[in-house]
Write an enzyme that holds these catalytic residues in place. Structure first.
Site, PDB file in Angstrom:
ATOM      1  CG  PHE A 141      -1.857   1.262   1.103  1.00  9.29           C
ATOM      2  CD1 PHE A 141      -3.007   1.218   0.330  1.00  9.29           C
ATOM      3  CD2 PHE A 141      -1.520   2.463   1.718  1.00  9.29           C
ATOM      4  CE1 PHE A 141      -3.823   2.349   0.193  1.00  9.29           C
ATOM      5  CE2 PHE A 141      -2.326   3.595   1.582  1.00  9.29           C
ATOM      6  CZ  PHE A 141      -3.480   3.530   0.811  1.00  9.29           C
ATOM      7  CG  ASP A 226       5.587   4.036   1.931  1.00 11.15           C
ATOM      8  OD1 ASP A 226       5.531   4.800   2.919  1.00 11.15           O
ATOM      9  OD2 ASP A 226       4.619   3.885   1.144  1.00 11.15           O
ATOM     10  CE  LYS A 255      -1.257   7.163   6.676  1.00 12.73           C
ATOM     11  NZ  LYS A 255      -0.909   6.021   5.836  1.00 12.73           N
TER      12      LYS A 255
HETATM   13  C1  LIG Z   1      -1.036   6.096   4.341  1.00 13.45           C
HETATM   14  C2  LIG Z   1       0.072   5.555   3.518  1.00 13.45           C
HETATM   15  C3  LIG Z   1       0.395   6.116   2.268  1.00 13.45           C
HETATM   16  C4  LIG Z   1      -0.424   7.225   1.634  1.00 13.45           C
HETATM   17  O1  LIG Z   1      -0.481   8.368   2.391  1.00 13.45           O
HETATM   18  P1  LIG Z   1      -1.654   9.451   2.114  1.00 13.45           P
HETATM   19  O2  LIG Z   1      -1.292  10.593   3.007  1.00 13.45           O
HETATM   20  O3  LIG Z   1      -2.933   8.794   2.489  1.00 13.45           O
HETATM   21  O4  LIG Z   1      -1.587   9.789   0.672  1.00 13.45           O
HETATM   22  C5  LIG Z   1       1.471   5.591   1.585  1.00 13.45           C
HETATM   23  N1  LIG Z   1       2.199   4.592   2.086  1.00 13.45           N
HETATM   24  C6  LIG Z   1       1.923   4.023   3.289  1.00 13.45           C
HETATM   25  C7  LIG Z   1       2.778   2.917   3.800  1.00 13.45           C
HETATM   26  C8  LIG Z   1       0.844   4.478   4.033  1.00 13.45           C
HETATM   27  O5  LIG Z   1       0.542   3.904   5.192  1.00 13.45           O
END
Ligand SMILES: *Cc1c(COP(=O)(O)O)cnc(C)c1O
Length: 400
Positions: A141, A226, A255
């Site tokens: 994700f 990520d 985040k």
């Molecule tokens: C939440 C998340 C994203 C995307 O972030 P948004 O601020 O919702 O665009 C990308 N990678 C990971 C691992 C995430 O948990």
């Protein structure tokens, strides 16, 4: 009709239905607690997908916002502002990388990492024009833009949104030899989550990050972590890659960098990679604005000064230990790292959703991820007393 029902009805009428929220309407938050419009109090065990690691309305963050909105909030990058440099300096220092490129949302930061890796590939690795490949993992994700959902393995994330951006190759997660086999002369990057949080709290076997990092080094491929969800203490270290002593070529954060107040994201990297960006190559109207920088700086200071990573490790070990002790016919597995914990519900029982609905009745808010997994991810400021408040309630619901 109750106030809750009225608000939900109005919201459903005017909002696109791209979410299916639990039927609770929140109007106040403080620390790990939130209150609904009826005055009921709940323990927030989702922390807005780890965007509220510092807890709701942390006083240091509120103070930073108040000070900044009395001065200036948005300048665009057409001019310098007196906050962004200070923010990025601190971010680079704690991540031990040379330069940062600020963005707003996580998906934008992932897009930025993709652009950096591709351009690095063409300029430095001398990959032929438009041939760059980035390797990603199944069950990933990384966000919801069209390019990113194009390399998702989730049917629903992609369905109806094609055609997609080419140049991505999918391999199984948690399988270093698959990475070795997938690398070609055109591979510029390997994009990976140190723990697949949205994917169901999938923790790879020990050594996976180190091993894949070394495969990348050997093949002149950028290791792109990520850490949007796993970063800033969520897994019990400041960054999850710290568990294996890995320093990514590109680190993606978001985040909780915004402290629950504002979207703030960034990529961090070394000079030799970040230097591929020239003026005009990339940008965003809001990225790096002084309000975002003030918030990001305050969010980082709280994370470091309150040692949230250490608390996450200690409270996570305790919480996960207690969850593992629950004897329930419905639990298949309890797994996680730090305060990122997944409880997998047996497929012979119900799905995870009804458990979340029952937990709401007990005063605990969380959200299922995939069909069968209940994710527990409280703010990293959580105390032992607060966990002890939640445990009997969780036990009751999981044993019903
Ligand atoms: C939440 C998340 C994203 C995307 O972030 P948004 O601020 O919702 O665009 C990308 N990678 C990971 C691992 C995430 O948990």
């Amino acid at each position: 009709m109750s106030r809750t029902a009225e608000i939900i009805k109005e919201t459903e009428k005017y909002s696109a239905h791209n979410y299916l929220p639990l039927p609770v309407v929140l109007s106040k938050g403080e620390g790990v607690w939130v209150w609904d419009v009826e005055g009921n109090r709940y323990f927030d065990m989702l922390s807005s997908y780890s965007a509220v690691n510092q807890g709701h309305r942390h006083p240091a963050l509120l103070k930073a916002v108040r000070e900044q909105i009395d001065r200036i909030t948005l300048t665009s990058r057409a001019f310098h502002n007196d906050k962004m440099g200070e923010f990025l300096k601190y971010l680079c220092q704690i991540a031990k990388l040379d330069k940062a490129l600020p963005m707003n949302t996580g998906a934008e930061a992932v897009e930025t990492a993709i652009k950096a890796a591709r351009k690095w590939g063409y300029l430095k690795k001398k990959v032929k024009k438009d041939k760059a490949e980035i390797i990603v993992c199944e069950n990933n994700f990384h966000g919801r833009t069209t390019t990113i959902v194009g390399f998702s393995s989730e049917f629903q994330y992609r369905d109806g949104f094609g055609p997609f951006t080419p140049g991505f190759v999918q391999i199984p997660y948690n399988d270093p030899s698959a990475l070795k086999r997938a690398i070609t002369k055109n591979t510029v990057g390997f994009l990976v989550e140190p723990v697949q949080a949205e994917g169901g709290v999938i923790v790879p076997k020990g050594g996976y990050l180190k091993e894949t990092y070394e495969i990348c080094k050997k093949n002149n491929v950028l290791f792109i972590a990520d850490e949007i969800q796993t970063g800033f203490g969520r897994t019990g270290k400041l960054f999850c890659v710290d568990w294996e002593g890995v320093k990514p070529d590109i680190l993606i954060v978001g985040k909780s960098l915004g402290g629950g107040l504002y979207p703030v994201s960034a990529i961090l990297s070394r000079d030799d990679i970040m230097d591929v960006f020239q003026p005009g190559d990339h940008g965003s109207t809001f990225a790096g604005n002084p309000l975002a920088a003030a918030i990001g700086l305050a969010a980082l200071r709280v994370t470091i000064e309150e040692n949230l990573a250490k608390n996450s490790k200690e409270m996570g070990d305790y919480f996960m230990g207690e969850l593992k002790n629950i004897e329930s016919p419905h639990i298949k597995e309890v797994r996680g790292k730090g305060l990122l914990i997944g409880v997998e519900i047996k497929s012979s029982s119900e799905t995870a959703r009804p458990f979340c609905e029952h937990l709401k009745e007990e005063g605990i808010l969380l959200k299922e991820t995939h069909e069968q997994i209940v994710r527990f991810a409280p703010p990293l400021t959580v105390t032992r007393g607060e966990i002890d408040w939640a445990l009997p309630r969780i036990k009751k619901v999981l044993c019903e």
